[in-house]
Write a protein that holds these residues in place. Structure first.
Motif, PDB file in Angstrom:
ATOM      1  N   MET A   1       0.851  -1.187   0.000  1.00 20.41           N
ATOM      2  CA  MET A   1       0.000   0.000   0.000  1.00 20.41           C
ATOM      3  C   MET A   1       0.891   1.243   0.000  1.00 20.41           C
ATOM      4  O   MET A   1       1.805   1.336   0.800  1.00 20.41           O
ATOM      5  N   MET A   2       0.632   2.188  -0.867  1.00 23.27           N
ATOM      6  CA  MET A   2       1.483   3.359  -1.002  1.00 23.27           C
ATOM      7  C   MET A   2       1.492   4.175   0.280  1.00 23.27           C
ATOM      8  O   MET A   2       0.437   4.523   0.822  1.00 23.27           O
ATOM      9  N   TYR A   3       2.716   4.444   0.820  1.00 28.08           N
ATOM     10  CA  TYR A   3       2.946   5.164   2.069  1.00 28.08           C
ATOM     11  C   TYR A   3       2.343   4.424   3.265  1.00 28.08           C
ATOM     12  O   TYR A   3       2.250   4.979   4.357  1.00 28.08           O
ATOM     13  N   GLY A   4       1.915   3.180   3.097  1.00 29.60           N
ATOM     14  CA  GLY A   4       1.293   2.458   4.204  1.00 29.60           C
ATOM     15  C   GLY A   4      -0.095   2.958   4.537  1.00 29.60           C
ATOM     16  O   GLY A   4      -0.611   2.708   5.625  1.00 29.60           O
ATOM     17  N   ILE A   5      -0.719   3.675   3.601  1.00 33.79           N
ATOM     18  CA  ILE A   5      -2.067   4.208   3.828  1.00 33.79           C
ATOM     19  C   ILE A   5      -3.094   3.114   3.547  1.00 33.79           C
ATOM     20  O   ILE A   5      -3.048   2.448   2.522  1.00 33.79           O
ATOM     21  N   TYR A   6      -4.011   2.917   4.486  1.00 34.37           N
ATOM     22  CA  TYR A   6      -5.096   1.966   4.280  1.00 34.37           C
ATOM     23  C   TYR A   6      -6.425   2.711   4.342  1.00 34.37           C
ATOM     24  O   TYR A   6      -6.713   3.417   5.315  1.00 34.37           O
ATOM     25  N   ILE A   7      -7.228   2.569   3.303  1.00 36.45           N
ATOM     26  CA  ILE A   7      -8.552   3.182   3.251  1.00 36.45           C
ATOM     27  C   ILE A   7      -9.576   2.115   3.623  1.00 36.45           C
ATOM     28  O   ILE A   7      -9.732   1.121   2.910  1.00 36.45           O
ATOM     29  N   ASP A   8     -10.232   2.315   4.738  1.00 34.37           N
ATOM     30  CA  ASP A   8     -11.192   1.330   5.237  1.00 34.37           C
ATOM     31  C   ASP A   8     -12.578   1.633   4.669  1.00 34.37           C
ATOM     32  O   ASP A   8     -13.208   2.632   5.046  1.00 34.37           O
ATOM     33  N   PRO A   9     -13.082   0.803   3.768  1.00 30.43           N
ATOM     34  CA  PRO A   9     -14.392   1.065   3.160  1.00 30.43           C
ATOM     35  C   PRO A   9     -15.543   0.970   4.146  1.00 30.43           C
ATOM     36  O   PRO A   9     -16.629   1.480   3.875  1.00 30.43           O
ATOM     37  N   LYS A  10     -15.308   0.316   5.308  1.00 33.10           N
ATOM     38  CA  LYS A  10     -16.378   0.165   6.295  1.00 33.10           C
ATOM     39  C   LYS A  10     -16.371   1.266   7.348  1.00 33.10           C
ATOM     40  O   LYS A  10     -17.250   1.313   8.210  1.00 33.10           O
ATOM     41  N   SER A  11     -15.368   2.120   7.278  1.00 33.83           N
ATOM     42  CA  SER A  11     -15.250   3.186   8.270  1.00 33.83           C
ATOM     43  C   SER A  11     -16.363   4.216   8.104  1.00 33.83           C
ATOM     44  O   SER A  11     -16.822   4.498   6.996  1.00 33.83           O
ATOM     45  N   LYS A  12     -16.772   4.799   9.233  1.00 35.24           N
ATOM     46  CA  LYS A  12     -17.766   5.879   9.190  1.00 35.24           C
ATOM     47  C   LYS A  12     -17.110   7.199   8.792  1.00 35.24           C
ATOM     48  O   LYS A  12     -17.807   8.162   8.444  1.00 35.24           O
ATOM     49  N   LEU A  13     -15.776   7.233   8.869  1.00 32.85           N
ATOM     50  CA  LEU A  13     -15.061   8.451   8.487  1.00 32.85           C
ATOM     51  C   LEU A  13     -14.984   8.578   6.971  1.00 32.85           C
ATOM     52  O   LEU A  13     -14.740   7.582   6.286  1.00 32.85           O
ATOM     53  N   PRO A  14     -15.157   9.777   6.415  1.00 37.51           N
ATOM     54  CA  PRO A  14     -14.973   9.971   4.972  1.00 37.51           C
ATOM     55  C   PRO A  14     -13.543   9.612   4.561  1.00 37.51           C
ATOM     56  O   PRO A  14     -12.608   9.694   5.373  1.00 37.51           O
ATOM     57  N   VAL A  15     -13.364   9.219   3.319  1.00 37.85           N
ATOM     58  CA  VAL A  15     -12.051   8.816   2.823  1.00 37.85           C
ATOM     59  C   VAL A  15     -11.037   9.942   3.005  1.00 37.85           C
ATOM     60  O   VAL A  15      -9.889   9.708   3.388  1.00 37.85           O
ATOM     61  N   THR A  16     -11.459  11.170   2.757  1.00 32.99           N
ATOM     62  CA  THR A  16     -10.550  12.315   2.886  1.00 32.99           C
ATOM     63  C   THR A  16      -9.980  12.398   4.301  1.00 32.99           C
ATOM     64  O   THR A  16      -8.775  12.578   4.495  1.00 32.99           O
ATOM     65  N   ARG A  17     -10.847  12.239   5.303  1.00 32.40           N
ATOM     66  CA  ARG A  17     -10.392  12.329   6.695  1.00 32.40           C
ATOM     67  C   ARG A  17      -9.491  11.152   7.061  1.00 32.40           C
ATOM     68  O   ARG A  17      -8.522  11.310   7.812  1.00 32.40           O
ATOM     69  N   GLN A  18      -9.805   9.961   6.529  1.00 31.16           N
ATOM     70  CA  GLN A  18      -8.948   8.802   6.811  1.00 31.16           C
ATOM     71  C   GLN A  18      -7.527   9.043   6.316  1.00 31.16           C
ATOM     72  O   GLN A  18      -6.551   8.784   7.030  1.00 31.16           O
ATOM     73  N   ILE A  19      -7.403   9.538   5.089  1.00 34.54           N
ATOM     74  CA  ILE A  19      -6.075   9.752   4.507  1.00 34.54           C
ATOM     75  C   ILE A  19      -5.355  10.882   5.228  1.00 34.54           C
ATOM     76  O   ILE A  19      -4.159  10.772   5.547  1.00 34.54           O
ATOM     77  N   CYS A  20      -6.065  11.974   5.506  1.00 36.89           N
ATOM     78  CA  CYS A  20      -5.450  13.104   6.219  1.00 36.89           C
ATOM     79  C   CYS A  20      -4.897  12.657   7.570  1.00 36.89           C
ATOM     80  O   CYS A  20      -3.769  13.005   7.938  1.00 36.89           O
ATOM     81  N   GLN A  21      -5.703  11.892   8.292  1.00 34.96           N
ATOM     82  CA  GLN A  21      -5.290  11.450   9.621  1.00 34.96           C
ATOM     83  C   GLN A  21      -4.038  10.584   9.547  1.00 34.96           C
ATOM     84  O   GLN A  21      -3.087  10.770  10.331  1.00 34.96           O
ATOM     85  N   GLN A  22      -3.994   9.656   8.600  1.00 40.06           N
ATOM     86  CA  GLN A  22      -2.838   8.764   8.493  1.00 40.06           C
ATOM     87  C   GLN A  22      -1.596   9.497   8.000  1.00 40.06           C
ATOM     88  O   GLN A  22      -0.479   9.225   8.449  1.00 40.06           O
ATOM     89  N   LEU A  23      -1.763  10.464   7.094  1.00 44.55           N
ATOM     90  CA  LEU A  23      -0.616  11.239   6.622  1.00 44.55           C
ATOM     91  C   LEU A  23      -0.055  12.108   7.740  1.00 44.55           C
ATOM     92  O   LEU A  23       1.164  12.257   7.875  1.00 44.55           O
ATOM     93  N   ARG A  24      -0.929  12.705   8.557  1.00 48.21           N
ATOM     94  CA  ARG A  24      -0.455  13.493   9.697  1.00 48.21           C
ATOM     95  C   ARG A  24       0.423  12.630  10.604  1.00 48.21           C
ATOM     96  O   ARG A  24       1.495  13.050  11.053  1.00 48.21           O
ATOM     97  N   GLU A  25      -0.068  11.405  10.906  1.00 54.26           N
ATOM     98  CA  GLU A  25       0.680  10.498  11.785  1.00 54.26           C
ATOM     99  C   GLU A  25       2.030  10.115  11.175  1.00 54.26           C
ATOM    100  O   GLU A  25       3.039  10.032  11.882  1.00 54.26           O
TER     101      GLU A  25
END
Length: 475
Positions: A1-25
């Protein structure tokens, strides 16, 4: 997975917020250090299977927060001066569903990738024999770069093959060997740039050809594609300084065929403007229904520059293709090729020459054509069984992909970027749009490198995904 980012399709969080949160970390932990250049939004969108606009939104949000900085003409970089937190021990980044990146990496994902032939069917042992013979018996020039136009014997073999397979009549002097179609497009963009500055290009279209001409500072003029190919009828003429790039035999990604009326009109426009048409004929050998369609080049050899490749008929990693160039352009392109020191390896050329002369190329094409036809028939049958009147299947007359249009589903109702949890990956026509317009989205299914079992199971997974959104009848 590029940069180790995982997009969880079952998450209640929007995809944008999931990626932002993981990139910040990743940035705060130092895994993405200050000053590192992030990949372009288009590349990440393709890797993550999401819309490019989502990646752009992520970049803009993190730039506003100070994590990233954009540099004009250069890209997006991790900003300086961010306080780093202790780096966690990561044995797998957990998602809200309790799954790890390692779990995802080992999932059985059925990838309906386009443009990929059956990699297992290539006759590797036979090809290896030709390579070995070429390496052992190549004449003295085998140790040199060879003719800038390419091996004369190979060009002659290609001429004969083109006449038998496609009705193209050309001489050895018109053929130029290149290291893949990409090099051919680059050579043309570079060689023609002194006289032309704009390109009429199909919308949607494959990304790498568009990117090549953009990098060479051409102004792209998108022309919408419909069921009859590029809508040449929307043009009144070719403007001064404009050339055109077409895939007339099997448009990508729609699969449409350029009508004879539009073929004649495009050629007339090119003649009147003293311009040229670049014909990308990437997979017309695999015409699966009806008789082969003559290339555009046969209608006007003096105005059409033909780009051919062996990436689909043999293997992508052979990196060998060819151009058929009008005589008045041949010298200019050869000079550019010489200056850039673009020579295709002689041993590979000699091996391919004998491979063609011995009938191996046509034998392989014949075998694969029958195989792709069976796979196409299986795929269309399964799709119709699963969806019935809910879909229209388009562009399935040739090649290794087809388009599936959902007749009564609005594009916003299905997020085709969130299919990994259902075990499959697809591309959409909107992924290849040049403009920001959003048409009624269709999916593009490549079947060249899928087994029959994968096709059957893949359609089942697509149906489950659509059904989960309440848009399809049960099987």
């Amino acid at each position: 997975m590029m940069y180790g980012i995982y997009i969880d399709p079952k998450s209640k969080l929007p995809v944008t917020r999931q990626i932002c949160q993981q990139l910040r970390e990743l940035i705060e932990s130092g895994l993405l250090p200050a000053g590192i250049r992030l990949l372009p939004s288009r590349s990440l969108a393709k890797e993550w299977g999401i819309a490019r606009n989502v990646v752009i939104e992520v970049y803009e949000q993190l730039t506003a927060e100070g994590y990233l900085e954009g540099r004009v003409g250069s890209g997006t970089y991790v900003a300086e001066g961010i306080n780093l937190s202790p780096r966690p021990q990561m044995h797998g980044v957990s998602s809200e569903a309790g799954r790890t990146l390692q779990d995802v990496d080992h999932q059985d994902i059925i990838n309906f990738a386009t443009g990929v032939p059956d990699l297992k069917q290539f006759p590797r042992k036979i090809w290896g024999k030709y390579l070995k013979d070429a390496a052992e018996t190549a004449p003295g020039e085998g140790d040199d770069y060879g003719d800038i136009y390419g091996d004369e014997g190979l060009r002659s073999a290609i001429c004969d093959f083109l006449f038998r397979a496609k009705g193209i009549q050309c001489s050895v002097e018109h053929i130029m060997i290149v290291s893949g179609a990409s090099e051919g497009f680059f050579l043309l963009a570079k060689s023609l740039s002194s006289n032309f500055h704009s390109l009429y290009i199909e919308d949607p279209t494959i990304d790498f050809t568009r990117d090549i001409f953009q990098m060479m500072n051409y102004n792209l003029v998108p022309v919408e594609v419909d069921s009859n190919g590029m809508n040449v009828d929307s043009l009144t003429r070719f403007e001064t300084g404009h050339i055109a790039l077409l895939t007339p035999s099997h448009q990508f990604p729609t699969g449409s065929l350029l009508s004879i009326q539009r073929r004649h009109k495009a050629i007339r426009f090119a003649e009147e403007a003293n311009s040229y048409i670049i014909e990308d004929d990437y997979d017309s050998e695999f015409r699966l229904r009806g008789i082969p369609v003559p290339p555009l080049q046969t209608l006007s050899p003096s105005r059409v520059i033909y780009v051919g490749t062996f990436s689909k008929t043999l293997l992508p990693n052979l990196r060998i293709g060819f151009l058929i160039v009008p005589p008045n352009l041949s010298g200019r392109i050869a000079i550019t090729k010489e200056k850039l020191n673009m020579h295709t390896p002689i041993i590979i050329q000699h091996a391919l020459r004998q491979f063609i002369l011995d009938g191996q190329l046509e034998r392989h094409i014949h075998t694969m054509k029958k195989m792709y036809k069976k796979r196409r028939n299986l795929l269309t049958d399964r799709l119709i069984k699963a969806f019935g009147q809910e879909i229209s299947i388009l562009g399935d007359n040739a090649g290794m992909h087809l388009q599936v249009h959902f007749n009564r589903i609005h594009p916003c109702e299905l997020s085709w970027s969130d299919t990994l949890s259902f075990g499959f990956r697809v591309e959409t026509t909107n992924d290849y749009n040049l403009t920001d317009r959003k048409n009624h989205e269709s999916i593009v299914l490549g079947y060249g490198n899928l087994s029959t079992d994968e096709i059957v199971e893949g359609v089942n997974r697509i149906h489950k995904f659509v059904s989960s959104n309440g848009n399809s009848p049960a099987l």
